[in-house]
Write a protein that holds these residues in place. Sequence first.
Motif, mmCIF file in Angstrom:
data_model
loop_
_atom_site.group_PDB
_atom_site.id
_atom_site.type_symbol
_atom_site.label_atom_id
_atom_site.label_comp_id
_atom_site.label_asym_id
_atom_site.label_seq_id
_atom_site.Cartn_x
_atom_site.Cartn_y
_atom_site.Cartn_z
ATOM 1 N N MET A 1 6.816 8.041 1.896
ATOM 2 C CA MET A 1 7.172 9.460 1.778
ATOM 3 C C MET A 1 7.051 9.951 0.341
ATOM 4 N N SER A 2 7.367 9.096 -0.610
ATOM 5 C CA SER A 2 7.289 9.508 -2.010
ATOM 6 C C SER A 2 5.870 9.901 -2.403
ATOM 7 N N MET A 3 4.855 9.152 -1.917
ATOM 8 C CA MET A 3 3.485 9.483 -2.253
ATOM 9 C C MET A 3 3.010 10.726 -1.507
ATOM 10 N N PHE A 4 3.369 10.836 -0.220
ATOM 11 C CA PHE A 4 2.972 12.029 0.542
ATOM 12 C C PHE A 4 3.491 13.285 -0.144
ATOM 13 N N ARG A 5 4.721 13.243 -0.575
ATOM 14 C CA ARG A 5 5.307 14.403 -1.241
ATOM 15 C C ARG A 5 4.676 14.640 -2.608
ATOM 16 N N ALA A 6 4.450 13.570 -3.386
ATOM 17 C CA ALA A 6 3.875 13.720 -4.721
ATOM 18 C C ALA A 6 2.483 14.340 -4.667
ATOM 19 N N ALA A 7 1.710 13.986 -3.624
ATOM 20 C CA ALA A 7 0.360 14.535 -3.477
ATOM 21 C C ALA A 7 0.368 15.973 -2.988
ATOM 22 N N GLY A 8 1.527 16.452 -2.518
ATOM 23 C CA GLY A 8 1.615 17.837 -2.056
ATOM 24 C C GLY A 8 1.512 17.995 -0.565
ATOM 25 N N GLU B 1 -14.812 26.731 -3.025
ATOM 26 C CA GLU B 1 -13.799 25.750 -3.377
ATOM 27 C C GLU B 1 -13.844 25.442 -4.869
ATOM 28 N N ARG B 2 -12.662 25.279 -5.426
ATOM 29 C CA ARG B 2 -12.531 24.853 -6.814
ATOM 30 C C ARG B 2 -12.356 23.346 -6.837
ATOM 31 N N VAL B 3 -13.034 22.668 -7.759
ATOM 32 C CA VAL B 3 -12.897 21.219 -7.868
ATOM 33 C C VAL B 3 -11.459 20.875 -8.230
ATOM 34 N N TRP B 4 -10.881 19.944 -7.438
ATOM 35 C CA TRP B 4 -9.475 19.577 -7.633
ATOM 36 C C TRP B 4 -9.360 18.503 -8.704
ATOM 37 N N LEU B 5 -8.388 18.691 -9.620
ATOM 38 C CA LEU B 5 -8.122 17.741 -10.693
ATOM 39 C C LEU B 5 -6.701 17.213 -10.557
ATOM 40 N N ARG B 6 -6.488 16.014 -11.045
ATOM 41 C CA ARG B 6 -5.192 15.352 -10.885
ATOM 42 C C ARG B 6 -4.030 16.205 -11.397
ATOM 43 N N GLU B 7 -4.247 16.901 -12.500
ATOM 44 C CA GLU B 7 -3.162 17.690 -13.079
ATOM 45 C C GLU B 7 -2.809 18.911 -12.227
ATOM 46 N N GLN C 1 -4.469 11.670 -2.878
ATOM 47 C CA GLN C 1 -3.645 10.473 -3.031
ATOM 48 C C GLN C 1 -4.302 9.457 -3.960
ATOM 49 N N ARG C 2 -5.589 9.205 -3.746
ATOM 50 C CA ARG C 2 -6.285 8.220 -4.583
ATOM 51 C C ARG C 2 -6.331 8.665 -6.039
ATOM 52 N N ALA C 3 -6.478 9.970 -6.255
ATOM 53 C CA ALA C 3 -6.495 10.479 -7.624
ATOM 54 C C ALA C 3 -5.161 10.238 -8.327
ATOM 55 N N LEU C 4 -4.095 10.145 -7.546
ATOM 56 C CA LEU C 4 -2.773 9.883 -8.101
ATOM 57 C C LEU C 4 -2.460 8.394 -8.162
ATOM 58 N N GLY C 5 -3.440 7.561 -7.817
ATOM 59 C CA GLY C 5 -3.273 6.123 -7.917
ATOM 60 C C GLY C 5 -2.857 5.425 -6.647
ATOM 61 N N ALA C 6 -2.850 6.132 -5.526
ATOM 62 C CA ALA C 6 -2.426 5.535 -4.261
ATOM 63 C C ALA C 6 -3.475 4.556 -3.748
ATOM 64 N N ARG C 7 -2.996 3.558 -2.995
ATOM 65 C CA ARG C 7 -3.877 2.598 -2.333
ATOM 66 C C ARG C 7 -3.722 2.767 -0.829
ATOM 67 N N ILE C 8 -4.874 2.846 -0.133
ATOM 68 C CA ILE C 8 -4.912 3.101 1.308
ATOM 69 C C ILE C 8 -5.418 1.848 2.002
ATOM 70 N N TYR C 9 -4.652 1.361 2.966
ATOM 71 C CA TYR C 9 -4.993 0.095 3.621
ATOM 72 C C TYR C 9 -5.327 0.331 5.085
ATOM 73 N N LEU C 10 -6.488 -0.166 5.511
ATOM 74 C CA LEU C 10 -6.887 -0.108 6.921
ATOM 75 C C LEU C 10 -6.425 -1.382 7.605
ATOM 76 N N ASP C 11 -5.542 -1.238 8.599
ATOM 77 C CA ASP C 11 -5.073 -2.380 9.381
ATOM 78 C C ASP C 11 -5.816 -2.382 10.705
ATOM 79 N N ALA D 1 0.833 -1.196 0.000
ATOM 80 C CA ALA D 1 0.000 0.000 0.000
ATOM 81 C C ALA D 1 0.872 1.251 0.000
ATOM 82 N N ASP D 2 0.257 2.374 -0.314
ATOM 83 C CA ASP D 2 0.952 3.660 -0.265
ATOM 84 C C ASP D 2 0.723 4.366 1.063
#
Length: 345
Positions: A170-177, A324-330, A195-205, A117-118
């Motif tokens: 850390m790479s995903m946290f930074r990539a998402a801003g 609020e402005r709708v957030w887009l992946r780009e 994060q999900r918009a960038l393809g991240a997977r979130i796992y509940l343990d 997971a990310d």
Amino acid sequence: MNKPYRVLCVIPTLNEAAHIEGVLERLLLDKGPLVLRIVVADGGSTDRTREIVQEFSQRHPNVLLINNPERIQSSAVNAAVRRYGRDADILIRCDAHAIYPVGYCRKLVETLERTEADSVVVPMDSLGETPFQRAVAWVSNSPIGTGGSAHRAGKQSGFVDHGHHAAFRMSMFRAAGGYDDSFTHNEDAELDCRQRALGARIYLDSDVRLGYHPRKDVRSLFWQYFKYGAGRSRTVRRHPHSLRVRQLAVPGHLAVSLLAPLLLPWTSLLLLWPAAYLSALLAFSVVLCVRHRQAYALLGGVAALVMHTAWALGFFLGFWNHRERVWLREMAVPLRLRAATGDGS
């Protein structure tokens, strides 16, 4: 573990002298092949929080104290990552008023590695010390208080859309801003959307559980949930796909309850709704009394009423006060880093 992961653990604080020592002691007990750096980001505490952390720093060089002039949690985590994130593989976020199991950081890293997971999120079990806190905790651990949210007293592990933040690659946290530090509340859910918009997977343990102490009085509980509602309203406008039916149910209920007396000259049927709601809270309180064998469990209905009303009011006011402005992946902008100075300032 396949390698000695470098872990940055960030603890935002503001007047947490009663809790920070226990949190640091528990985290420092963590065993395993981790290179662990703990950064306490303090928002200007006026109690002994800073002194306690500095005392720990003298005995444990991997414990550092930095300033968080913005005084909010999202800014605290971002500031620590900007300064120390370059040397870390994994980011762990901790709260000073939570109760952590032994091996917390190690278990999170193992879950990240095992699931690929990310991000890893964990359930929170509310605990109480005073009668009112216990009543709030019993509500918070029930569907009436959580709306069935998986990360509140959840029992089943799996991939989810959102949860209580624990660990990130850390790479995903930074990539998402990183966190949007204009959010004082609900910054975690907003980041999960990006994060999900960038393809991240979130796992509940569900096997890694936190203990959490809720607010001790009605006033602080009200403002906590008011801010939760306001934050959620911003998130759903920025990320419309994140809206869930349970999140509409609470403000919808309040709207009907407020309209009912205003429409009384034309119809009295709407009064059945608030009457049924109050009856349900009373029945719920009685069930809590029977289950826990405590008369003060009747406060559970009061706590639920405060939580629902405050959240709904915050949700409505958030719509009114913010655009609020709708957030887009780009639109994603990576979080920029800077070199650590090493002075702990």
